[in-house]
Scaffold this motif. Structure first.
Motif, PDB file in Angstrom:
ATOM      1  N   MET A  80       0.847  -1.204   0.000  1.00  0.00           N
ATOM      2  CA  MET A  80       0.000   0.000   0.000  1.00  0.00           C
ATOM      3  C   MET A  80       0.881   1.254   0.000  1.00  0.00           C
ATOM      4  O   MET A  80       1.814   1.376   0.787  1.00  0.00           O
ATOM      5  CB  MET A  80      -0.912   0.004   1.242  1.00  0.00           C
ATOM      6  CG  MET A  80      -1.906   1.138   1.275  1.00  0.00           C
ATOM      7  SD  MET A  80      -3.000   1.019   2.722  1.00  0.00           S
ATOM      8  CE  MET A  80      -3.934   2.516   2.512  1.00  0.00           C
ATOM      9  N   GLU A  81       0.589   2.176  -0.903  1.00  0.00           N
ATOM     10  CA  GLU A  81       1.397   3.391  -1.024  1.00  0.00           C
ATOM     11  C   GLU A  81       1.166   4.311   0.173  1.00  0.00           C
ATOM     12  O   GLU A  81       0.041   4.506   0.612  1.00  0.00           O
ATOM     13  CB  GLU A  81       1.001   4.115  -2.311  1.00  0.00           C
ATOM     14  CG  GLU A  81       1.892   5.299  -2.626  1.00  0.00           C
ATOM     15  CD  GLU A  81       1.482   5.986  -3.919  1.00  0.00           C
ATOM     16  OE1 GLU A  81       1.980   7.095  -4.182  1.00  0.00           O
ATOM     17  OE2 GLU A  81       0.665   5.406  -4.655  1.00  0.00           O
ATOM     18  N   ASN A  82       2.263   4.876   0.683  1.00  0.00           N
ATOM     19  CA  ASN A  82       2.153   5.773   1.832  1.00  0.00           C
ATOM     20  C   ASN A  82       1.475   7.080   1.418  1.00  0.00           C
ATOM     21  O   ASN A  82       1.830   7.678   0.398  1.00  0.00           O
ATOM     22  CB  ASN A  82       3.539   6.077   2.406  1.00  0.00           C
ATOM     23  CG  ASN A  82       4.128   4.878   3.129  1.00  0.00           C
ATOM     24  OD1 ASN A  82       3.387   4.035   3.618  1.00  0.00           O
ATOM     25  ND2 ASN A  82       5.449   4.807   3.174  1.00  0.00           N
ATOM     26  N   PHE A  83       0.509   7.516   2.223  1.00  0.00           N
ATOM     27  CA  PHE A  83      -0.204   8.765   1.936  1.00  0.00           C
ATOM     28  C   PHE A  83       0.620   9.944   2.431  1.00  0.00           C
ATOM     29  O   PHE A  83       1.164   9.923   3.538  1.00  0.00           O
ATOM     30  CB  PHE A  83      -1.572   8.744   2.632  1.00  0.00           C
ATOM     31  CG  PHE A  83      -2.299  10.055   2.564  1.00  0.00           C
ATOM     32  CD1 PHE A  83      -2.873  10.483   1.385  1.00  0.00           C
ATOM     33  CD2 PHE A  83      -2.402  10.871   3.683  1.00  0.00           C
ATOM     34  CE1 PHE A  83      -3.542  11.694   1.307  1.00  0.00           C
ATOM     35  CE2 PHE A  83      -3.066  12.081   3.628  1.00  0.00           C
ATOM     36  CZ  PHE A  83      -3.639  12.481   2.430  1.00  0.00           C
ATOM     37  N   ILE A  84       0.727  10.978   1.603  1.00  0.00           N
ATOM     38  CA  ILE A  84       1.412  12.213   1.981  1.00  0.00           C
ATOM     39  C   ILE A  84       0.380  13.333   1.975  1.00  0.00           C
ATOM     40  O   ILE A  84      -0.322  13.537   0.981  1.00  0.00           O
ATOM     41  CB  ILE A  84       2.548  12.554   0.993  1.00  0.00           C
ATOM     42  CG1 ILE A  84       3.555  11.410   0.913  1.00  0.00           C
ATOM     43  CG2 ILE A  84       3.248  13.844   1.406  1.00  0.00           C
ATOM     44  CD1 ILE A  84       4.628  11.608  -0.138  1.00  0.00           C
ATOM     45  N   VAL A  85       0.264  14.036   3.090  1.00  0.00           N
ATOM     46  CA  VAL A  85      -0.729  15.103   3.172  1.00  0.00           C
ATOM     47  C   VAL A  85      -0.424  16.178   2.132  1.00  0.00           C
ATOM     48  O   VAL A  85       0.741  16.412   1.769  1.00  0.00           O
ATOM     49  CB  VAL A  85      -0.783  15.730   4.589  1.00  0.00           C
ATOM     50  CG1 VAL A  85      -1.233  14.705   5.617  1.00  0.00           C
ATOM     51  CG2 VAL A  85       0.561  16.330   4.972  1.00  0.00           C
ATOM     52  N   MET A  93      -2.589  28.973   3.831  1.00  0.00           N
ATOM     53  CA  MET A  93      -2.635  27.933   2.806  1.00  0.00           C
ATOM     54  C   MET A  93      -2.509  26.542   3.417  1.00  0.00           C
ATOM     55  O   MET A  93      -3.154  25.589   2.967  1.00  0.00           O
ATOM     56  CB  MET A  93      -1.509  28.165   1.787  1.00  0.00           C
ATOM     57  CG  MET A  93      -1.520  27.172   0.636  1.00  0.00           C
ATOM     58  SD  MET A  93      -3.041  27.266  -0.348  1.00  0.00           S
ATOM     59  CE  MET A  93      -2.707  28.760  -1.274  1.00  0.00           C
ATOM     60  N   ARG A  94      -1.685  26.402   4.427  1.00  0.00           N
ATOM     61  CA  ARG A  94      -1.516  25.086   5.063  1.00  0.00           C
ATOM     62  C   ARG A  94      -2.828  24.598   5.656  1.00  0.00           C
ATOM     63  O   ARG A  94      -3.183  23.426   5.526  1.00  0.00           O
ATOM     64  CB  ARG A  94      -0.425  25.157   6.141  1.00  0.00           C
ATOM     65  CG  ARG A  94      -0.118  23.804   6.779  1.00  0.00           C
ATOM     66  CD  ARG A  94       1.090  23.877   7.703  1.00  0.00           C
ATOM     67  NE  ARG A  94       0.889  24.787   8.809  1.00  0.00           N
ATOM     68  CZ  ARG A  94       1.699  25.807   9.094  1.00  0.00           C
ATOM     69  NH1 ARG A  94       2.757  26.062   8.341  1.00  0.00           N
ATOM     70  NH2 ARG A  94       1.462  26.591  10.133  1.00  0.00           N
ATOM     71  N   ASP A  95      -3.571  25.498   6.300  1.00  0.00           N
ATOM     72  CA  ASP A  95      -4.872  25.131   6.862  1.00  0.00           C
ATOM     73  C   ASP A  95      -5.838  24.717   5.761  1.00  0.00           C
ATOM     74  O   ASP A  95      -6.594  23.756   5.906  1.00  0.00           O
ATOM     75  CB  ASP A  95      -5.465  26.311   7.647  1.00  0.00           C
ATOM     76  CG  ASP A  95      -4.719  26.584   8.940  1.00  0.00           C
ATOM     77  OD1 ASP A  95      -3.653  25.958   9.142  1.00  0.00           O
ATOM     78  OD2 ASP A  95      -5.182  27.406   9.740  1.00  0.00           O
ATOM     79  N   ALA A  96      -5.804  25.455   4.636  1.00  0.00           N
ATOM     80  CA  ALA A  96      -6.701  25.147   3.519  1.00  0.00           C
ATOM     81  C   ALA A  96      -6.434  23.749   2.968  1.00  0.00           C
ATOM     82  O   ALA A  96      -7.374  22.990   2.686  1.00  0.00           O
ATOM     83  CB  ALA A  96      -6.539  26.195   2.417  1.00  0.00           C
ATOM     84  N   LEU A  97      -5.169  23.397   2.819  1.00  0.00           N
ATOM     85  CA  LEU A  97      -4.817  22.079   2.289  1.00  0.00           C
ATOM     86  C   LEU A  97      -5.175  20.968   3.277  1.00  0.00           C
ATOM     87  O   LEU A  97      -5.596  19.877   2.876  1.00  0.00           O
ATOM     88  CB  LEU A  97      -3.322  22.036   1.950  1.00  0.00           C
ATOM     89  CG  LEU A  97      -2.911  22.884   0.740  1.00  0.00           C
ATOM     90  CD1 LEU A  97      -1.400  23.017   0.650  1.00  0.00           C
ATOM     91  CD2 LEU A  97      -3.464  22.308  -0.548  1.00  0.00           C
ATOM     92  N   SER A  98      -5.041  21.252   4.571  1.00  0.00           N
ATOM     93  CA  SER A  98      -5.432  20.266   5.591  1.00  0.00           C
ATOM     94  C   SER A  98      -6.941  20.034   5.561  1.00  0.00           C
ATOM     95  O   SER A  98      -7.412  18.889   5.666  1.00  0.00           O
ATOM     96  CB  SER A  98      -4.990  20.739   6.982  1.00  0.00           C
ATOM     97  OG  SER A  98      -3.586  20.862   7.061  1.00  0.00           O
ATOM     98  N   ALA A 132      -0.418  19.369   2.217  1.00  0.00           N
ATOM     99  CA  ALA A 132       0.416  20.491   2.650  1.00  0.00           C
ATOM    100  C   ALA A 132       1.897  20.188   2.458  1.00  0.00           C
ATOM    101  O   ALA A 132       2.704  21.099   2.237  1.00  0.00           O
ATOM    102  CB  ALA A 132       0.128  20.834   4.115  1.00  0.00           C
ATOM    103  N   ARG A 133       2.274  18.903   2.532  1.00  0.00           N
ATOM    104  CA  ARG A 133       3.663  18.505   2.290  1.00  0.00           C
ATOM    105  C   ARG A 133       3.900  18.167   0.826  1.00  0.00           C
ATOM    106  O   ARG A 133       4.912  18.531   0.242  1.00  0.00           O
ATOM    107  CB  ARG A 133       4.024  17.296   3.164  1.00  0.00           C
ATOM    108  CG  ARG A 133       4.152  17.620   4.649  1.00  0.00           C
ATOM    109  CD  ARG A 133       4.491  16.363   5.432  1.00  0.00           C
ATOM    110  NE  ARG A 133       5.699  15.727   4.923  1.00  0.00           N
ATOM    111  CZ  ARG A 133       6.005  14.453   5.142  1.00  0.00           C
ATOM    112  NH1 ARG A 133       5.178  13.663   5.826  1.00  0.00           N
ATOM    113  NH2 ARG A 133       7.130  13.945   4.671  1.00  0.00           N
ATOM    114  N   LYS A 134       2.947  17.476   0.234  1.00  0.00           N
ATOM    115  CA  LYS A 134       3.107  17.028  -1.156  1.00  0.00           C
ATOM    116  C   LYS A 134       3.203  18.205  -2.116  1.00  0.00           C
ATOM    117  O   LYS A 134       3.953  18.164  -3.104  1.00  0.00           O
ATOM    118  CB  LYS A 134       1.932  16.126  -1.531  1.00  0.00           C
ATOM    119  CG  LYS A 134       2.065  15.463  -2.891  1.00  0.00           C
ATOM    120  CD  LYS A 134       0.914  14.486  -3.122  1.00  0.00           C
ATOM    121  CE  LYS A 134       1.035  13.789  -4.463  1.00  0.00           C
ATOM    122  NZ  LYS A 134      -0.075  12.823  -4.677  1.00  0.00           N
TER     123      LYS A 134
END
Length: 367
Positions: free
Chosen positions: A1-6, A216-221, A8-10
């Motif tokens: 299973m591929e690791n999920f990257i949030v 922007m970080r909050d929006a992506l979260s 905001a980081r991706k």
């Protein structure tokens, strides 16, 4: 299973061009590199999630790039860029002042500053949350910050500039980061949703952008949270349900009822809002914002201040056309009074209901 990257980081920017909403700052930093006018200390300040640490990392990476592009961006091909991208660069040092705020931590840093870089011209020291340093640590840092070795550049980042002592501020070039505009956040979320093959309505993007409050970080979260809730097809209804946001439609219906002096149905609509678990204070604040948006729609010059898009913008224009400017001004005064009195009121529900009744009576006074 591929690791999920949030997200905001991706989708964290890795070049100045991909930074959202801070054009004046990125242009200034690029010109400083291009003209070889680098200061020895920078202070990046502003609210959370607007790109302070991201810009610090891009700046640090670009300074040591051995083959800058014509647009003064890092090449991502040279040894220095590849070392940075692989998180193995010995030229860029990051310190979290929230957990390393003692005199000993700063002394270790000042000892490290003397060591010249292995690759490239500069050693860059990024100190995040610098306002958390103790008074003694600030004093220990002063001399090094004022006269560092030629190869050392300091980039300080903080959300609370007022907590930094003036002697530190006077030694830095200060860059104030702005809250990111709602339109810019919506556009970037649209790009992310296309990249992730997520279908999302424009109104839904606008609600997320409003909820993020300029970060922007909050929006992506929030975007990741909504995708987990709704899957690959996201509607406006999904977003307001998940984020517990009051639907614009409540306020459009309420204004229509007030214009008709339909007090019973206006009170029933408020009761419906309460039954959905919303607080009266949240409701009255939302009503104030709605009336304000109707007021800016009354004049073509101020309509640009309306921070919504798509079909909702047209609904605002249509309702503003049937509202008298005097009614909107008096209604806004009443809702603002209700807002100020809400916390001290013993019967909060009655206060809001009385305010709605007073607004409905405004149409009678006009007649």
């Amino acid at each position: 299973m591929e690791n999920f990257i949030v997200s905001a980081r991706k989708y964290r920017p890795d070049t100045f061009q991909t930074v959202v909403g801070q054009l004046s700052i990125t242009s200034t930093l690029k010109n400083a590199i291009k003209n070889n006018q680098l200061a020895h200390a920078y202070l990046f300040c502003g609210p959370r999630g607007v790109g302070k640490t991201t810009c610090a990392r891009i700046f640090a990476k670009t300074i040591n790039c051995q083959n800058l592009t014509a647009d003064t961006e890092p090449c991502n091909q040279c040894e220095s860029c590849q070392a940075f991208n692989g998180s193995r660069s010995y030229n860029i040092h990051e310190l979290d002042a929230a957990s390393n705020n003692s005199v000993d931590d700063i002394r270790n840093l000042t000892d490290q500053v003397r060591i010249p870089p292995q690759i490239g011209k500069y050693s860059i020291y990024i100190i995040d949350e610098v306002h958390m340093l103790s008074q003694a640590a600030f004093n220990a840092f002063l001399k090094t910050l004022e006269e560092p070795p030629k190869h050392a550049i300091f980039i300080l980042a903080t959300t609370e500039k007022h907590k930094i002592i003036p002697t530190i501020l006077s030694r830095c070039q200060i860059f104030d980061f702005n809250r990111i505009k709602i339109a810019d956040i919506s556009d970037h979320l649209g790009f992310v949703s296309k990249s992730e093959q997520v279908a999302i309505e424009a109104e839904a993007l606008n609600v997320i952008a409003h909820k993020a409050d300029g970060a922007m970080r909050d929006a992506l979260s929030i975007f990741d949270q909504i995708v987990s809730f709704s899957g690959r097809e996201i509607t406006y209804k999904d977003v307001i349900s998940n984020l517990n946001v009051l639907d614009y439609d409540y306020y459009f219906r309420l204004i229509d009822l007030l214009l008709k002096n339909d007090v019973p149905n206006a009170l029933l609509l408020f009761n419906e809002v309460l039954d959905h678990g919303f607080d009266g204070h949240h409701f009255i604040n939302g009503l104030s914002s709605h009336i304000r948006d109707l007021m800016v729609c009354k004049d073509p010059v101020t309509v640009q201040l309306l921070e919504v898009g798509g079909e909702i913008r047209e609904k605002y224009k249509a309702q503003a056309g049937i509202c008298d400017a005097g009614f909107l001004l008096e209604a806004l005064k009443i809702s603002n009074e209700c807002d100020m009195q809400y916390k001290t009121s013993q019967n909060k529900r009655l206060l809001v209901e009385l305010s709605l009744i007073r607004m409905a009576q405004l149409t009678l006074k006009k007649k």
